[in-house]
Write a protein that holds these residues in place. Structure first.
Motif, short mmCIF file in Angstrom:
data_model
loop_
_atom_site.label_atom_id
_atom_site.label_comp_id
_atom_site.label_asym_id
_atom_site.label_seq_id
_atom_site.Cartn_x
_atom_site.Cartn_y
_atom_site.Cartn_z
N ARG A 97 0.79 -1.24 0.00
CA ARG A 97 0.00 0.00 0.00
C ARG A 97 0.82 1.28 0.00
O ARG A 97 0.25 2.37 -0.09
CB ARG A 97 -0.91 0.03 1.23
N LEU A 98 2.13 1.18 0.10
CA LEU A 98 2.94 2.38 0.28
C LEU A 98 4.24 2.29 -0.50
O LEU A 98 4.90 1.25 -0.52
CB LEU A 98 3.25 2.54 1.78
N ILE A 99 4.60 3.39 -1.15
CA ILE A 99 5.91 3.54 -1.78
C ILE A 99 6.61 4.68 -1.05
O ILE A 99 6.09 5.80 -0.99
CB ILE A 99 5.80 3.87 -3.27
N THR A 100 7.77 4.40 -0.48
CA THR A 100 8.53 5.41 0.25
C THR A 100 9.85 5.67 -0.46
O THR A 100 10.60 4.75 -0.74
CB THR A 100 8.82 4.94 1.69
N PHE A 101 10.09 6.93 -0.76
CA PHE A 101 11.37 7.35 -1.31
C PHE A 101 12.11 8.09 -0.20
O PHE A 101 11.59 9.07 0.34
CB PHE A 101 11.18 8.29 -2.51
N ARG A 102 13.29 7.61 0.16
CA ARG A 102 14.12 8.29 1.17
C ARG A 102 15.18 9.08 0.44
O ARG A 102 16.00 8.51 -0.28
CB ARG A 102 14.74 7.27 2.11
N LEU A 103 15.14 10.38 0.61
CA LEU A 103 16.08 11.28 -0.04
C LEU A 103 17.16 11.63 0.97
O LEU A 103 16.90 12.29 1.98
CB LEU A 103 15.35 12.55 -0.50
N PHE A 104 18.37 11.15 0.71
CA PHE A 104 19.51 11.43 1.58
C PHE A 104 20.31 12.58 1.00
O PHE A 104 20.67 12.55 -0.18
CB PHE A 104 20.42 10.20 1.70
N VAL A 105 20.56 13.61 1.81
CA VAL A 105 21.36 14.76 1.40
C VAL A 105 22.41 15.04 2.47
O VAL A 105 22.28 14.59 3.61
CB VAL A 105 20.50 16.01 1.15
N HIS A 106 23.43 15.78 2.09
CA HIS A 106 24.47 16.18 3.04
C HIS A 106 23.84 17.00 4.16
O HIS A 106 22.88 17.75 3.95
CB HIS A 106 25.53 17.01 2.30
N LYS A 107 24.39 16.86 5.36
CA LYS A 107 23.86 17.54 6.54
C LYS A 107 23.74 19.06 6.32
O LYS A 107 22.76 19.68 6.73
CB LYS A 107 24.78 17.24 7.72
N ASN A 108 24.71 19.65 5.64
CA ASN A 108 24.69 21.10 5.42
C ASN A 108 23.65 21.54 4.38
O ASN A 108 23.37 22.73 4.26
CB ASN A 108 26.07 21.58 4.98
#
Length: 78
Positions: free
Chosen positions: A28-39
């Motif tokens: 029931r769910l599609i999750t996209f995790r967007l990882f970016v630099h801390k800054n």
């Protein structure tokens, strides 16, 4: 959708090499995790979350209307 999110986010950040997207899918769910630099978190989220909301709006416009799964984009720092 991953390519679309990358195309939107990479020009916004100072560390485009740190941008990474992971996709998790359930029935029931599609999750996209967007990882970016801390800054770069502030640049991707924006004031009061406006940039993040705009990213989600553009990305969700590409989702077919007949799709029954809910789509979520999470922004995570590395």
């Amino acid at each position: 959708m991953k390519e679309l999110i990358e195309t939107i986010v990479k020009p916004l950040v100072a560390h485009p090499e740190s941008v990474r997207i992971e996709k998790d899918e359930t029935d029931r769910l599609i999750t996209f995790r967007l990882f970016v630099h801390k800054n770069d978190m502030g640049k991707v989220i924006g004031k009061q979350g406006r940039v993040a909301k705009a990213i989600r709006t553009v990305a969700f416009a590409g989702v077919p209307a007949h799709q029954q799964k809910r789509t979520v984009i999470e922004i995570v720092d590395q």
